[in-house]
Design an enzyme around this catalytic site. Structure first.
Site, PDB file in Angstrom:
ATOM      1  N   CYS A 196      48.557  47.289  38.083  1.00  0.00           N
ATOM      2  CA  CYS A 196      46.874  48.075  38.665  1.00  0.00           C
ATOM      3  C   CYS A 196      46.874  47.956  36.578  1.00  0.00           C
ATOM      4  CB  CYS A 196      46.301  48.033  39.239  1.00  0.00           C
ATOM      5  SG  CYS A 196      44.284  48.414  38.827  1.00  0.00           S
ATOM      6  N   CYS A 243      39.981  43.676  33.609  1.00  0.00           N
ATOM      7  CA  CYS A 243      41.732  43.831  34.930  1.00  0.00           C
ATOM      8  C   CYS A 243      42.222  43.977  33.442  1.00  0.00           C
ATOM      9  CB  CYS A 243      41.353  42.323  35.145  1.00  0.00           C
ATOM     10  SG  CYS A 243      43.374  41.902  36.294  1.00  0.00           S
TER      11      CYS A 243
END
EC number: 5.1.1.7
Length: 288
Positions: free
Chosen positions: A80, A227
Site C-alpha cells: 500500500c 492509491c
C-alpha cells in the site's frame, strides 16, 4: 483491554494504524471488516478506512519494523503506497531519524523525510512479467489483450499490467473518467478471470509528459480517493508505452504524488504528503 489506533491518510486514502510492539494483533477477516466499515447515518459501523495496517516488531536485521496491510474486505494486501508513507513517517517520528527501512510481505521498503509531513519512499522495482502480476496465462504485460464493452467500440482496451507488490492493470483513456465510470468498469475488471488474485484497476489520462490524471478502483476496497501503488503502476505503465518521462506528477482529485521510475536501478520512488487525523481506542469486540 481496548487497543489504541491511529487514524491517518495520504491524499484522503485513509488507514487505521495499529502498533503491536507490546501486544500481538492477529485479526480475523471479520474483525478487519468491522474496523473498516464506515459509520452510517445512524452512527453505526466501525472506524472506517480503506486499509488496516499493523506495525509489528522487526523480523530481520536492518529493519525498524515488519508491516502488514489488510484491505477493507478483510483480505491481506501485499502493499500500500500511501500507507507506506504513513508508516515511514511514524517510524521516523518514533526514532527521531530522517530515514527508515521496514519489511513487508512484498519485501523491504525504505523512506526518507522530504519536508513537513512529506515523505519519499522507495517502493522497489516493479514486477513486469506475467507470472509476477500474476495473470492466468502467458501474455505481454505491456499490451494485454483485454477490453471492456462492445468488440467494435470498447470502453477501454489494451491495458498495461504491473505489480507493485500487488497486481495492477492500467487503462489509458482520452479524458479523465468519472467516478461512476471507474466504479462500473473497475468492479468488472477486478474479478476478470485473467487475474486469479484479483486486480487493482487504474484509469490514466496523460495530460503531458510529466503529468498523469488518475482514478483507481482498488481490489477489495473499491473506488478510493488516492492509491499510492496505483500511481506507481500508472507511471511505470506510461513509461513502458513511451507516454511520459521517467519522472511525473500523478494527480488525483485530492492531490498529487511525484513518481519516478529510476533508470539507474529500476526502483520506483514516490513522494507525497501524510496526514495524522486522530488517535482512538478500538471497540472491545474488534481489538483482536
Amino acid at each position: 483491554m481496548s487497543r489504541t489506533f491511529l487514524k491517518m491518510n495520504g491524499l484522503g486514502n485513509d488507514f487505521v494504524v495499529i502498533q503491536t510492539l507490546t501486544e500481538a494483533f492477529d485479526p480475523t477477516p471479520e474483525q478487519i471488516r468491522a474496523i473498516a466499515k464506515r459509520p452510517g447515518v445512524d452512527g453505526k459501523g466501525g472506524i472506517g478506512c480503506d486499509q488496516v495496517i499493523a506495525i509489528d516488531p522487526p523480523r530481520a536485521e536492518g529493519a525498524s519494523a515488519y508491516v502488514r496491510f489488510w484491505n477493507s474486505d478483510g483480505e491481506v494486501a501485499g502493499a500500500c503506497g500511501n500507507g507506506t508513507r504513513c508508516v515511514a513517517w511514524l517510524l521516523m517520528q518514533s526514532a527521531g531519524k530522517d530515514a527508515v527501512a521496514f519489511d513487508t510481505v512484498a519485501g523491504r521498503l525504505s523512506g526518507v523525510a522530504a519536508g513537513d509531513k512529506l515523505v519519499t519512499v522507495d517502493m522497489g522495482p516493479p514486477g513486469l512479467d506475467w507470472t509476477q502480476i500474476p495473470l492466468a496465462e502467458e501474455m505481454n504485460t505491456e499490451r494485454v489483450e483485454l477490453q471492456v464493452g462492445p468488440i467494435d467500440a470498447p470502453l477501454v482496451h489494451t491495458p498495461v499490467c504491473v505489480s507493485m507488490g500487488n497486481p495492477h492493470v492500467v487503462f489509458f483513456v482520452d479524458a479523465p473518467v468519472t467516478d461512476d465510470f471507474a466504479r462500473g468498469t473497475g468492479s468488472l475488471v477486478e474479478h476478470h478471470p485473467l487475474f486469479p488474485e484479483g486486480v487493482n484497476v487504474g484509469f490514466a489520462h496523460i495530460a503531458s509528459r510529466d503529468h498523469i490524471r488518475l482514478k483507481v478502483w482498488e481490489r477489495g476496497a473499491g473506488l478510493t480517493q488516492a492509491c499510492g501503488t496505483g500511481a506507481c503502476a500508472a507511471q511505470v505503465a506510461a513509461v513502458r508505452r513511451g507516454l511520459t518521462d521517467r519522472k511525473a506528477r500523478v494527480e488525483f482529485d485530492t492531490g498529487s504524488l511525484t513518481i519516478e521510475w529510476r533508470e539507474s536501478d529500476g526502483h520506483v520512488i514516490m513522494t507525497g504528503p501524510i496526514t495524522m487525523e486522530y488517535a482512538g481506542k478500538l471497540p472491545e469486540l474488534v481489538a483482536a
